[in-house]
Design a protein around this motif. Sequence first.
Motif, PDB file in Angstrom:
ATOM      1  N   ASN A  42       0.847  -1.186   0.000  1.00  0.00           N
ATOM      2  CA  ASN A  42       0.000   0.000   0.000  1.00  0.00           C
ATOM      3  C   ASN A  42       0.884   1.238   0.000  1.00  0.00           C
ATOM      4  OD1 ASN A  42       0.379   0.980   2.794  1.00  0.00           O
ATOM      5  ND2 ASN A  42      -0.666  -0.917   3.369  1.00  0.00           N
ATOM      6  N   ASP A  43       0.280   2.379  -0.295  1.00  0.00           N
ATOM      7  CA  ASP A  43       1.048   3.622  -0.444  1.00  0.00           C
ATOM      8  C   ASP A  43       1.737   4.075   0.832  1.00  0.00           C
ATOM      9  OD1 ASP A  43       0.716   4.057  -3.160  1.00  0.00           O
ATOM     10  OD2 ASP A  43      -1.228   5.020  -2.873  1.00  0.00           O
ATOM     11  N   SER A  44       1.357   3.512   1.962  1.00  0.00           N
ATOM     12  CA  SER A  44       2.020   3.915   3.207  1.00  0.00           C
ATOM     13  C   SER A  44       3.281   3.090   3.480  1.00  0.00           C
ATOM     14  CB  SER A  44       1.053   3.797   4.395  1.00  0.00           C
ATOM     15  OG  SER A  44       0.730   2.437   4.620  1.00  0.00           O
ATOM     16  N   ASN A  45       3.567   2.114   2.614  1.00  0.00           N
ATOM     17  CA  ASN A  45       4.781   1.306   2.755  1.00  0.00           C
ATOM     18  C   ASN A  45       5.939   1.988   2.022  1.00  0.00           C
ATOM     19  OD1 ASN A  45       2.802  -1.625   2.098  1.00  0.00           O
ATOM     20  ND2 ASN A  45       3.450  -0.906   4.097  1.00  0.00           N
ATOM     21  N   PRO A  46       6.889   2.585   2.754  1.00  0.00           N
ATOM     22  CA  PRO A  46       8.038   3.178   2.063  1.00  0.00           C
ATOM     23  C   PRO A  46       8.828   2.103   1.313  1.00  0.00           C
ATOM     24  CG  PRO A  46       7.969   3.867   4.362  1.00  0.00           C
ATOM     25  CD  PRO A  46       6.958   2.771   4.203  1.00  0.00           C
ATOM     26  N   MET A  47       9.375   2.485   0.167  1.00  0.00           N
ATOM     27  CA  MET A  47      10.264   1.585  -0.567  1.00  0.00           C
ATOM     28  C   MET A  47      11.528   1.409   0.267  1.00  0.00           C
ATOM     29  SD  MET A  47      11.122   0.015  -3.538  1.00  0.00           S
ATOM     30  CE  MET A  47      10.410   0.801  -4.961  1.00  0.00           C
ATOM     31  N   LEU A  48      11.957   0.171   0.415  1.00  0.00           N
ATOM     32  CA  LEU A  48      13.177  -0.142   1.149  1.00  0.00           C
ATOM     33  C   LEU A  48      14.280  -0.487   0.162  1.00  0.00           C
ATOM     34  CD1 LEU A  48      11.525  -2.431   3.837  1.00  0.00           C
ATOM     35  CD2 LEU A  48      12.059   0.013   4.032  1.00  0.00           C
ATOM     36  N   CYS A  49      15.464   0.000   0.423  1.00  0.00           N
ATOM     37  CA  CYS A  49      16.602  -0.232  -0.460  1.00  0.00           C
ATOM     38  C   CYS A  49      17.251  -1.572  -0.138  1.00  0.00           C
ATOM     39  CB  CYS A  49      17.613   0.897  -0.284  1.00  0.00           C
ATOM     40  SG  CYS A  49      19.089   0.680  -1.289  1.00  0.00           S
ATOM     41  N   SER A  50      17.294  -2.453  -1.118  1.00  0.00           N
ATOM     42  CA  SER A  50      17.938  -3.756  -0.883  1.00  0.00           C
ATOM     43  C   SER A  50      19.452  -3.647  -0.978  1.00  0.00           C
ATOM     44  CB  SER A  50      17.429  -4.789  -1.883  1.00  0.00           C
ATOM     45  OG  SER A  50      17.759  -4.395  -3.199  1.00  0.00           O
ATOM     46  N   GLY A  51      19.954  -2.512  -1.450  1.00  0.00           N
ATOM     47  CA  GLY A  51      21.390  -2.335  -1.609  1.00  0.00           C
ATOM     48  C   GLY A  51      22.093  -1.834  -0.366  1.00  0.00           C
ATOM     49  N   SER A  52      21.349  -1.622   0.716  1.00  0.00           N
ATOM     50  CA  SER A  52      21.937  -1.145   1.971  1.00  0.00           C
ATOM     51  C   SER A  52      21.206  -1.805   3.139  1.00  0.00           C
ATOM     52  CB  SER A  52      21.796   0.374   2.094  1.00  0.00           C
ATOM     53  OG  SER A  52      22.425   1.026   1.025  1.00  0.00           O
ATOM     54  N   THR A  53      21.885  -2.718   3.785  1.00  0.00           N
ATOM     55  CA  THR A  53      21.313  -3.425   4.926  1.00  0.00           C
ATOM     56  C   THR A  53      22.415  -3.601   5.957  1.00  0.00           C
ATOM     57  OG1 THR A  53      19.832  -4.622   3.418  1.00  0.00           O
ATOM     58  CG2 THR A  53      20.068  -5.516   5.642  1.00  0.00           C
ATOM     59  N   MET A  54      22.087  -3.346   7.211  1.00  0.00           N
ATOM     60  CA  MET A  54      23.061  -3.501   8.310  1.00  0.00           C
ATOM     61  C   MET A  54      22.429  -4.335   9.406  1.00  0.00           C
ATOM     62  SD  MET A  54      24.447   0.384   8.946  1.00  0.00           S
ATOM     63  CE  MET A  54      25.525  -0.081  10.299  1.00  0.00           C
ATOM     64  N   GLY A  55      23.268  -4.794  10.300  1.00  0.00           N
ATOM     65  CA  GLY A  55      22.745  -5.484  11.463  1.00  0.00           C
ATOM     66  C   GLY A  55      23.825  -6.208  12.239  1.00  0.00           C
ATOM     67  N   SER A  56      23.361  -6.974  13.204  1.00  0.00           N
ATOM     68  CA  SER A  56      24.284  -7.802  13.978  1.00  0.00           C
ATOM     69  C   SER A  56      24.715  -8.986  13.114  1.00  0.00           C
ATOM     70  CB  SER A  56      23.596  -8.309  15.245  1.00  0.00           C
ATOM     71  OG  SER A  56      22.543  -9.207  14.896  1.00  0.00           O
ATOM     72  N   ARG A  57      25.789  -9.615  13.506  1.00  0.00           N
ATOM     73  CA  ARG A  57      26.272 -10.776  12.755  1.00  0.00           C
ATOM     74  C   ARG A  57      25.177 -11.828  12.633  1.00  0.00           C
ATOM     75  NH1 ARG A  57      28.403 -15.781  13.905  1.00  0.00           N
ATOM     76  NH2 ARG A  57      29.984 -16.546  12.470  1.00  0.00           N
ATOM     77  N   GLU A  58      24.549 -12.173  13.745  1.00  0.00           N
ATOM     78  CA  GLU A  58      23.497 -13.197  13.739  1.00  0.00           C
ATOM     79  C   GLU A  58      22.294 -12.756  12.904  1.00  0.00           C
ATOM     80  OE1 GLU A  58      24.833 -11.880  16.563  1.00  0.00           O
ATOM     81  OE2 GLU A  58      26.222 -13.526  16.995  1.00  0.00           O
ATOM     82  N   GLY A  59      21.934 -11.479  13.030  1.00  0.00           N
ATOM     83  CA  GLY A  59      20.804 -10.955  12.270  1.00  0.00           C
ATOM     84  C   GLY A  59      21.042 -10.996  10.769  1.00  0.00           C
ATOM     85  N   ILE A  60      22.231 -10.610  10.361  1.00  0.00           N
ATOM     86  CA  ILE A  60      22.554 -10.606   8.926  1.00  0.00           C
ATOM     87  C   ILE A  60      22.640 -12.031   8.379  1.00  0.00           C
ATOM     88  CG2 ILE A  60      24.328 -10.024   7.218  1.00  0.00           C
ATOM     89  CD1 ILE A  60      22.525  -7.645   8.040  1.00  0.00           C
ATOM     90  N   LEU A  61      23.188 -12.947   9.155  1.00  0.00           N
ATOM     91  CA  LEU A  61      23.215 -14.349   8.700  1.00  0.00           C
ATOM     92  C   LEU A  61      21.788 -14.876   8.518  1.00  0.00           C
ATOM     93  CD1 LEU A  61      26.170 -15.787  10.830  1.00  0.00           C
ATOM     94  CD2 LEU A  61      26.116 -15.397   8.337  1.00  0.00           C
ATOM     95  N   ALA A  62      20.899 -14.539   9.434  1.00  0.00           N
ATOM     96  CA  ALA A  62      19.496 -14.949   9.307  1.00  0.00           C
ATOM     97  C   ALA A  62      18.852 -14.271   8.096  1.00  0.00           C
ATOM     98  CB  ALA A  62      18.735 -14.618  10.587  1.00  0.00           C
ATOM     99  N   TYR A  63      19.140 -12.977   7.905  1.00  0.00           N
ATOM    100  CA  TYR A  63      18.619 -12.218   6.757  1.00  0.00           C
ATOM    101  C   TYR A  63      19.021 -12.900   5.441  1.00  0.00           C
ATOM    102  CZ  TYR A  63      18.554  -8.463   3.244  1.00  0.00           C
ATOM    103  OH  TYR A  63      18.378  -7.733   2.096  1.00  0.00           O
ATOM    104  N   ILE A  64      20.293 -13.260   5.333  1.00  0.00           N
ATOM    105  CA  ILE A  64      20.792 -13.910   4.110  1.00  0.00           C
ATOM    106  C   ILE A  64      20.069 -15.232   3.884  1.00  0.00           C
ATOM    107  CG2 ILE A  64      22.806 -15.026   3.052  1.00  0.00           C
ATOM    108  CD1 ILE A  64      24.506 -12.785   4.399  1.00  0.00           C
ATOM    109  N   GLU A  65      19.902 -15.994   4.929  1.00  0.00           N
ATOM    110  CA  GLU A  65      19.201 -17.283   4.823  1.00  0.00           C
ATOM    111  C   GLU A  65      17.757 -17.088   4.349  1.00  0.00           C
ATOM    112  OE1 GLU A  65      18.822 -21.250   4.679  1.00  0.00           O
ATOM    113  OE2 GLU A  65      20.696 -20.248   5.230  1.00  0.00           O
ATOM    114  N   ILE A  66      17.069 -16.115   4.922  1.00  0.00           N
ATOM    115  CA  ILE A  66      15.671 -15.833   4.558  1.00  0.00           C
ATOM    116  C   ILE A  66      15.596 -15.363   3.105  1.00  0.00           C
ATOM    117  CG2 ILE A  66      13.740 -14.256   5.011  1.00  0.00           C
ATOM    118  CD1 ILE A  66      14.750 -14.376   8.030  1.00  0.00           C
TER     119      ILE A  66
END
Length: 177
Positions: free
Chosen positions: A59-83
Amino acid sequence: DCTDGVILTDVRDAFFQDDPFKAVRQPAPVMVFEEHPQNTATHWLTEIPVSKCRNYHFNDSNPMLCSGSTMGSREGILAYIEIMMEEFDYWKTRVECRSNMPGDDQSIHNYLYYRGKFPEGTVSIPHRTGPISVIGFEADLIYSDQLLNRHMRALMRIASSVKIPRKAGKRVAGTGV
């Protein structure tokens, strides 16, 4: 053991003015970054492939998120990559999910975030307020404006060099010739 934060970024358009982790004391598991407010997830880059593949509509209230810039904790990023990989696997095995346009990672990134599939505690950072500033939209406007100006200057040079013929020694109205 790597216990620091992790950043995933495009390389062709990433510029560092400082250490992005300086501004982040304790990174969230995953931090995603919003594009310019004029870009929402209903943009064709995300809406068309996601609606075809997953029958999901932003919906129009969902801002576009950039897939080219993502940060996080080591565990969070590993989970992100898996997902993300699991979703890529889903998309590549279904004809309705295939597309020849670039940007499927952006479509998938937005779909997974707005469906709540990223690790618990994932946060969306509003445009130009976090350690990463996504400037694709603004850069495109500047580039388009410069390109247009360059073309206009070239046309003006060509137009100024064209000799406009006079008819029987009379000035042609509106030309000054």
